[in-house]
Scaffold this active site. Structure first.
Site, PDB file in Angstrom:
ATOM      1  N   SER A 151       0.858  -1.189   0.000  1.00  0.00           N
ATOM      2  CA  SER A 151       0.000   0.000   0.000  1.00  0.00           C
ATOM      3  C   SER A 151       0.889   1.232   0.000  1.00  0.00           C
ATOM      4  CB  SER A 151      -0.886  -0.002   1.252  1.00  0.00           C
ATOM      5  OG  SER A 151      -1.486   1.258   1.466  1.00  0.00           O
ATOM      6  N   TYR A 200      -1.910  -0.036  10.475  1.00  0.00           N
ATOM      7  CA  TYR A 200      -1.923  -0.447   9.067  1.00  0.00           C
ATOM      8  C   TYR A 200      -0.612  -0.071   8.387  1.00  0.00           C
ATOM      9  CZ  TYR A 200      -3.606  -0.971   4.264  1.00  0.00           C
ATOM     10  OH  TYR A 200      -3.762  -1.348   2.945  1.00  0.00           O
TER      11      TYR A 200
END
Length: 251
Positions: free
Chosen positions: A146, A159
């Site tokens: 990501s 995250y």
């Protein structure tokens, strides 16, 4: 000739979202698909991914898989070998997202996210690499990371931690497996419109002002990049993190 003719691709989290698109794209290019997911039905509706591939003339099987469980991952790789006699490609796509201030994150929440996002990818790669090395296969491992793996984001510390680990895991594993002809790369998407970003943690549309292209991404745009990295078109690309974010991290 199709880009992935007769290749066997194992894709985690391929019942829905980005993983589903990758599976469909790969099947159209001749790959035989093994789908590992905790659910069979697509979250966005429609037929299960493996059924759609079969109806379109391809080959695919489904294996119920919780990527945080090592036995499930072993069984997923075994399914590929038992069904198609080999594994050429692994896509570590399964993952979860969380936005919560660090002061509110519990140990249980941290462990769950890290077990799925990091542990699952690490051991799936380990088991896939073992099979590739044993059979002398010059394969391709692709980790879905990501932009949170290369840039920080407030209230997404957990995250970001997990995806930062995947980003550097990719580099390290590329150095380790490269001499055997196994390439390891990652894709770092920005916001991609899926059920996860629309429903689970609704962030669709919230960051487009910071994206030069002024829109969020589509699952098929990630799938096209995965196809490139899985095929011989990227035969000299190894240890790379391909950013697919419309320019978000460029400014």
């Amino acid at each position: 000739m199709p880009l992935l003719q007769d290749k066997v691709a194992v894709i985690t989290g391929a019942s829905s979202g980005i993983g589903r698109k990758i599976a469909l794209y790969f099947a159209k290019e001749g790959a035989r698909i093994v789908i590992g997911d905790i659910r069979e039905e697509p979250r966005e509706g429609g037929k299960p991914t493996h059924q759609e591939i079969i109806e379109q003339g391809g080959e695919a099987v489904f294996q119920k898989t919780d990527v945080s469980e090592l036995d499930d991952l072993r069984n997923l790789i075994k399914k590929a070998v038992d069904t198609f006699n080999r594994i050429d490609i692994l896509i570590n796509n399964a993952g979860i997202f969380m936005m919560k201030p660090i002061t509110e994150v519990s140990e249980e929440e941290y462990d769950r996210l890290m077990n799925i996002n990091v542990k699952g990818s690490y051991f799936a790669a380990k088991f896939a690499a073992e099979e590739m090395l044993k059979r002398g296969i010059k394969g391709s491992i692709i980790n879905i990371s990501s932009v949170a793996g290369i840039a920080g984001a407030a209230s997404a510390t957990t995250y970001c931690t997990s995806k930062g680990a995947i980003t550097n895991f990719t580099r390290a594993l590329a150095a380790e497996l490269g001499p055997s002809g196994i390439r390891v790369n990652a894709i770092n998407p920005g916001v991609i419109v899926t059920e996860m970003t629309e429903t689970d943690v609704p962030i669709v549309g919230k960051f487009v002002e910071g994206v030069p292209l002024k829109r969020d991404g589509k699952p098929e745009e990630v799938a096209a990049c995965a196809l490139f990295l899985a095929s011989d078109e990227s035969s000299f690309v190894n240890g790379h993190n391909l950013v697919v974010d419309g320019g978000y991290t460029a400014i």
